[in-house]
Enzyme design. Structure first.
Site, PDB file in Angstrom:
ATOM      1  N   CYS A 149      -3.600  33.553  10.164  1.00  0.00           N
ATOM      2  CA  CYS A 149      -3.398  34.226  11.454  1.00  0.00           C
ATOM      3  C   CYS A 149      -3.003  33.239  12.546  1.00  0.00           C
ATOM      4  O   CYS A 149      -3.768  32.983  13.485  1.00  0.00           O
ATOM      5  CB  CYS A 149      -4.654  34.975  11.828  1.00  0.00           C
ATOM      6  SG  CYS A 149      -5.071  36.184  10.583  1.00  0.00           S
TER       7      CYS A 149
ATOM      8  N   GLU B  35       0.825  -1.219   0.000  1.00  0.00           N
ATOM      9  CA  GLU B  35       0.000   0.000   0.000  1.00  0.00           C
ATOM     10  C   GLU B  35       0.856   1.263   0.000  1.00  0.00           C
ATOM     11  O   GLU B  35       0.739   2.092   0.904  1.00  0.00           O
ATOM     12  CB  GLU B  35      -0.889   0.007   1.257  1.00  0.00           C
ATOM     13  CG  GLU B  35      -1.758  -1.219   1.437  1.00  0.00           C
ATOM     14  CD  GLU B  35      -2.432  -1.258   2.808  1.00  0.00           C
ATOM     15  OE1 GLU B  35      -2.032  -0.511   3.725  1.00  0.00           O
ATOM     16  OE2 GLU B  35      -3.357  -2.057   2.955  1.00  0.00           O
TER      17      GLU B  35
HETATM   18  C1  LIG Z   1      -3.113   1.583   6.253  1.00  0.00           C
HETATM   19  C2  LIG Z   1      -2.222   2.475   5.476  1.00  0.00           C
HETATM   20  N1  LIG Z   1      -1.655   1.993   4.357  1.00  0.00           N
HETATM   21  C3  LIG Z   1      -0.839   2.761   3.592  1.00  0.00           C
HETATM   22  C4  LIG Z   1      -0.544   4.060   3.946  1.00  0.00           C
HETATM   23  C5  LIG Z   1       0.371   4.861   3.065  1.00  0.00           C
HETATM   24  O1  LIG Z   1       1.538   5.173   3.707  1.00  0.00           O
HETATM   25  P1  LIG Z   1       2.751   5.846   2.939  1.00  0.00           P
HETATM   26  O2  LIG Z   1       2.214   7.065   2.281  1.00  0.00           O
HETATM   27  O3  LIG Z   1       3.736   6.159   3.986  1.00  0.00           O
HETATM   28  O4  LIG Z   1       3.263   4.842   1.966  1.00  0.00           O
HETATM   29  C6  LIG Z   1      -1.070   4.593   5.130  1.00  0.00           C
HETATM   30  C7  LIG Z   1      -0.735   5.955   5.544  1.00  0.00           C
HETATM   31  O5  LIG Z   1      -1.118   6.470   6.538  1.00  0.00           O
HETATM   32  C8  LIG Z   1      -1.948   3.784   5.900  1.00  0.00           C
HETATM   33  O6  LIG Z   1      -2.504   4.247   7.024  1.00  0.00           O
END
Ligand SMILES: Cc1ncc(COP(=O)(O)O)c(C=O)c1O
Length: 427
Positions: free
Chosen positions: A342, A274
């Site tokens: 601000c 991910e």
């Molecule tokens: C469950 C999950 N997967 C993937 C990501 C993506 O993380 P990154 O942008 O550090 O690759 C996040 C980011 O918060 C996340 O919470």
């Protein structure tokens, strides 16, 4: 690939002059490089080829339709965290069978929406959430696939607000409880235990935390595989960091893959990743225009038209973003780069050597492609910036600048207030 380079002292985004885009679309302006996004995806995909992962772009990093579509065109899946992100994903033609849904607070409506769309699986953060998913699936007469998120209690050595895999964080379930949790959830009607998930944090620059976390997960996978016939996914999350400073050591995809692929291959599971920041972070800049130069007996301030409402990372995480002059000159001045909001916390760079600029000059804030526009707001009733995508020598407006009417469009003037005579129309 560095998509933002100088040609004869003028900053370019791929083949388009940044100053021309600022003239055409105004400032503050987010500019993205489609070829940078593509290349990051391809580099990661190549490095990880040994594990044949499904790379699910983490939509939260930059959810603009044109950005998401760029990754869909590369065959990516998507990692989402809300019904809103699911809506965005489907709107640009994402295949639900390549969508994973994370987050600690999924509502019934969001869960039912995702079950109806038949997403790949939910990553699940607690037993009550598994019970809720089971109820929703039962109501819809469907089976929902879930992968519990393990909190492996490792220190990702990143900012405490983006560390998510330590025991004091709200995310996931501790490793010791995992087998029991799966056994319990597996006995619920309408639930299929499809795999295991981890995501230990963001902007991680060393491979060890990933390694330690994975080692904790692989044993659990072995025992869950024996117990659940449908158990087939290991989702290793995102988190790969990027270079925000020129001298910052990088975690290269090659090192990440070389260390992790042998570990994940041993599990025999299908791998899901991910990544967010790694794919988009250095593919975006925020261009702003200098409004004033001011100083007091202690300091110089360069006041620009972009504030913490446009890019909150410096204020929220003390994040470092390099700042370049759109027309390069050799001088520097020491001071703060601040916005119009601000709040004393409204700064983009503090106590830094900044390019020498004067009123009306343009500056480009680097590495603004991830967690930039998506975290922007209308604070101080400031319309949000426009976004432009560059692809070679072509540029496309991919989000219009908000107008003042846009920022009040959801507000309701009640019957009692009808005495207010609006002056908007008279302008
Ligand atoms: C469950 C999950 N997967 C993937 C990501 C993506 O993380 P990154 O942008 O550090 O690759 C996040 C980011 O918060 C996340 O919470």
């Amino acid at each position: 690939m560095n998509a933002f380079t100088y040609r004869k002292n003028n900053l370019y985004a791929e083949g388009v002059a940044v100053s021309r885009l600022a003239e055409t679309y105004g400032t503050p302006l987010y500019i993205y490089s489609r070829n940078h996004f593509r290349e990051q995806y391809r580099v990661l995909s190549k490095a990880m080829a040994g594990a044949r992962p499904l790379i699910c772009y983490s939509v939260k990093a930059n959810s603009n339709a044109a950005v998401v579509k760029t990754f869909l065109d590369e065959n990516a899946g998507l990692d989402i965290v809300s019904g809103g992100e699911l809506f965005r994903a489907l709107r640009v033609g994402a295949d639900p069978s390549k969508i994973v849904f994370a987050g600690v607070g999924k509502t019934r409506d969001e869960i039912e929406y995702a079950i109806r769309e038949n997403i790949l699986f939910f990553t699940v953060e607690s037993e009550p959430e598994a019970a809720r998913i089971s109820e929703c699936a039962k109501k819809l007469r469907r089976k929902a696939r879930i992968a519990f998120r393990v909190n492996p209690d490792v220190d990702p050595r990143t900012h405490k607000y983006i560390s998510t895999g330590k025991k004091e964080n709200k995310f996931g379930l501790d490793a010791e409880r995992m087998v029991k949790a799966c056994e319990w959830a597996g006995s619920l009607p309408n639930i299929e235990i499809a795999g295991l998930h981890m995501h230990i944090g963001s902007q991680i620059l060393s491979v060890q935390p990933f390694c330690h976390a994975l080692e904790k997960l692989t044993n659990i996978c072995t025992s869950l595989k024996k117990r659940f016939p449908a158990f087939r996914y290991l989702d290793i999350g995102g988190g790969i960091g990027i270079r925000y400073r020129p001298d910052q050591p990088e975690l290269t995809p090659e090192l990440y893959a070389k260390t992790l692929v042998p570990l994940i291959k041993k599990t025999g599971l299908s791998i899901v990743m991910e990544p967010g920041r790694f794919l988009v972070g250095n593919g975006g800049i925020l261009v702003c225009r200098v409004q004033y130069i001011k100083d007091n007996p202690f300091k110089k301030f360069v006041v620009v038209d972009a504030g913490m409402n446009d890019l909150i990372r410096p204020s929220l995480y003390d994040a470092h973003h390099e700042v370049l002059a759109v027309t390069r000159n050799s001088g520097t001045i020491r001071g703060d780069l601040v916005g119009p909001i601000c709040e004393s916390g409204d700064f983009i760079a503090k106590d830094r050597n900044l390019p020498v600029v004067k009123e009306n000059d343009l500056l480009a804030v680097q590495s603004a492609g991830a967690y930039g526009f998506v975290m922007s707001s209308n604070y101080n009733s400031r319309p949000r910036a426009a976004e432009v995508m560059v692809d070679g020598t072509r540029s496309t407006l991919v989000r219009k600048r908000e107008t003042m009417k846009d920022i009040v469009s959801g507000e309701i003037i009640t019957a009692k207030q009808t005495g207010i005579r609006s002056r908007i129309g008279r302008k």
